[in-house]
Design an enzyme around this catalytic site. Structure first.
Site, PDB file in Angstrom:
ATOM      1  N   ASP A   1      -8.801   0.184   2.470  1.00  0.00           N
ATOM      2  CA  ASP A   1      -8.793   0.681   1.085  1.00  0.00           C
ATOM      3  C   ASP A   1     -10.095   0.346   0.369  1.00  0.00           C
ATOM      4  O   ASP A   1     -10.635   1.164  -0.374  1.00  0.00           O
ATOM      5  CB  ASP A   1      -7.604   0.096   0.306  1.00  0.00           C
TER       6      ASP A   1
ATOM      7  N   ASP B   1       0.860  -1.183   0.000  1.00  0.00           N
ATOM      8  CA  ASP B   1       0.000   0.000   0.000  1.00  0.00           C
ATOM      9  C   ASP B   1       0.899   1.237   0.000  1.00  0.00           C
ATOM     10  O   ASP B   1       1.693   1.433   0.922  1.00  0.00           O
ATOM     11  CB  ASP B   1      -0.885  -0.041   1.252  1.00  0.00           C
TER      12      ASP B   1
ATOM     13  N   THR C   1      -3.014   5.463  -3.852  1.00  0.00           N
ATOM     14  CA  THR C   1      -1.912   6.176  -3.207  1.00  0.00           C
ATOM     15  C   THR C   1      -0.589   5.905  -3.907  1.00  0.00           C
ATOM     16  O   THR C   1       0.302   6.750  -3.897  1.00  0.00           O
ATOM     17  CB  THR C   1      -1.789   5.755  -1.737  1.00  0.00           C
ATOM     18  N   THR C   2      -0.454   4.720  -4.520  1.00  0.00           N
ATOM     19  CA  THR C   2       0.771   4.428  -5.264  1.00  0.00           C
ATOM     20  C   THR C   2       0.736   5.166  -6.609  1.00  0.00           C
ATOM     21  O   THR C   2       1.710   5.821  -6.991  1.00  0.00           O
ATOM     22  CB  THR C   2       0.910   2.910  -5.512  1.00  0.00           C
TER      23      THR C   2
END
Length: 535
Positions: free
Chosen positions: A403, A69, A102-103
């Protein structure tokens, strides 16, 4: 001798500003910022997508975290460079806004920085680059809105698709069929027809080591982190429960100051013990008088929240006791159980109690769990019981569930879905490139570079899956040029296919907020031309 490009070559219609040339320090500061930020972006780039790699992080306390994550990885990276810290904050901002992607947001930012660096080396002014990028980002959001499909919150299959797409890129992907229905039902229980957001603090994940991830369940009622105190022989199952949450201690009172009392007579000693027993007996009787039969006791720092004597009295009065309830759980529990926390024995009245059909401690695959079910006038909250064979798996399971919950929450905020698998990025890249051709001068150059930077997402997806990125991305562009807007990279089969048929979808909000946040961060970095250490 390096030839300066003429004003015509640089595409500047006014011709006044010769090619922008940074002398000395500002160019160094900019390059240092770009290099540091790109290094952070490259660090998480390998963990993008369903075939991404995982990172093993050892924290300063010595505990080990295994995750892919983006937000978690960056939160634990000790970035020293201020520009690198900006990318860490960027992924945190995406985590707050959308919860997923988020990546991607950091990888996109890294790619935009690469494009900006090329423009700077051609001698363009950073302000022109920043303005063109912001213009491009507004256009990109427009193009994303065009290809999105509206979604209805009653359409559970679409929500499930989005949640399982999010889970497929996690370590616990093989359990996505168990976890995605949990995430969808948890959020839809909190949604009212008019609500435009969901507060994830109303969803509590209780983690218990034992069993496997498949034993994770959505509990109809409330699950407690703590166990019943059974040492004094009190009950562990109560039907028609009346529940009180108390914030005072059931133990002998202590003076505020430290003092010592010397007792040199055993009769005095007896008297002290008697007084203490009497004091506690009066308190417990007062509690029983209101009809309360389940007691949740807040953890106390100054002295014991309960002692042996009070536990003995409570078990005689057939009151079930759960102690060490954390302070930050009190609000959730009082909301869920419909009761008010009681701070003093004098204020202990029946109207502050919550009611439930059953409070029971059952043993599930070797783990004792307290469940409260059939709660009367219950607040809008949800409890999820997460199980896992060890703490590493359990922590990752909790992050993945978070998530998935965020993805469903995004669909409540902005009710639209788009395809995944690199399809929207290639679409935006093509549309922006066409738009750039309608512009003149430096702006057209910058927008073209911005458009090309979007291809980093499909390229990385292909690289991480062990495919040939050049062949895959060329084929993908070709398909989009032929009008297949939903063609994307099917990572499992290693080819290009219609990604909607593969049920790979993501909320529109995840993509739009990633593009906007990444572009803003890059523009901010471009406009920095000096770096001052404050004492």
């Amino acid at each position: 001798m390096s030839a300066q490009p003429s004003s015509h070559a640089s595409g500047n219609p006014s011709g006044s500003n010769k090619s922008f040339n940074d002398r000395g320090k500002p160019i160094e500061v900019r390059l240092s910022n770009l290099t540091a930020a790109k290094a952070i972006s490259d660090a998480v780039r390998t963990s993008l997508g369903p075939k991404g790699m995982d990172k093993m992080i050892q924290t300063s306390q010595g505990e080990v975290i295994i995750t892919n994550d983006g937000a978690t990885i960056l939160r634990n990276i000790q970035a020293m460079h201020p520009a690198a810290k900006m990318l860490v904050d960027l992924s945190a901002a995406q985590d707050v806004e959308a919860g997923d992607g988020t990546t991607s947001v950091v990888v996109l930012a890294g790619s935009f920085l690469g494009a900006a660096e090329k423009m700077l080396s051609k001698g363009m002014h950073p302000t022109i680059i920043a303005e063109s990028f912001l213009k491009g980002s507004a256009k990109a959001v427009e193009f994303l809105n065009e290809i999105s499909t509206p979604v209805d919150l009653d359409d559970k299959t679409s929500l499930l698709r989005a949640a399982s797409t999010s889970l497929n890129s996690k370590i616990v992907s093989q359990y996505s069929s168990t976890l995605s229905p949990i995430a969808v039902s948890a959020v839809t229980r909190l949604v009212t027809p008019t609500s435009s957001n969901v507060d994830l603090r109303d969803i509590r994940i209780v983690k218990k080591v034992g069993g496997t991830i498949e034993d994770t369940e959505l509990v109809d009622g409330v699950v407690l982190n703590q166990n019943v105190v059974a040492g004094a022989g009190g009950p562990t199952r109560i039907e028609k429960a009346k529940i009180a949450i108390i914030q005072f201690q059931l133990s002998a009172p202590k003076p505020d100051m430290d003092n010592t009392i010397v007792v040199n007579d055993y009769r005095q000693m007896d008297k002290i013990f008697k007084e203490e027993r009497q004091y506690l007996l009066n308190m417990t009787k007062k509690i029983k008088k209101t009809g309360c039969n389940v007691l949740l006791i807040q953890k106390s720092i100054l002295r014991d929240a309960v002692n042996e004597i009070s536990l003995h009295f409570l078990s005689k009065l057939k009151i079930l006791v759960v102690k060490d309830v954390e302070r930050d759980e009190i609000e959730f529990l009082s909301k869920s159980l419909g009761c008010k926390p009681i701070a003093d024995i004098e204020a202990f009245t029946e109207d502050k109690l919550g009611q439930a059909d059953l409070v029971d401690e059952d043993s599930n695959s070797g783990v004792r769990v307290v469940r409260i079910t059939g709660i009367k006038n219950r607040g809008r909250t949800v409890s999820i019981l997460a199980m896992g064979s060890n703490s590493l798996v359990l922590e990752e399971c909790e992050r993945s569930l978070h998530d998935a919950l965020c993805v469903v929450r995004c669909l409540v905020k902005k009710r639209a879905l788009i395809a995944g698998g690199g399809a929207p990025e290639i679409h935006v890249s093509r549309q922006l490139a066409q738009y750039a051709q309608s512009l003149k001068g430096m702006e057209a150059y910058c927008l073209q570079a911005y458009a090309d930077a979007f291809e980093v997402i499909p390229t990385t997806l292909a690289e991480n899956a062990g495919l040939n990125p050049i062949a895959i991305v060329t084929e993908l562009r070709n398909r989009h040029a032929l009008g297949e807007k939903n063609a994307g990279i099917n990572v499992r089969k290693g080819l290009i296919s219609n990604i909607l048929e593969e049920e790979v979808v993501q909320p529109l909000l995840v993509s739009t907020s990633a593009v906007e946040l990444a572009t803003e961060t890059v523009c901010l970095l471009l406009k920095i031309d000096d770096y001052v250490m404050a004492r």
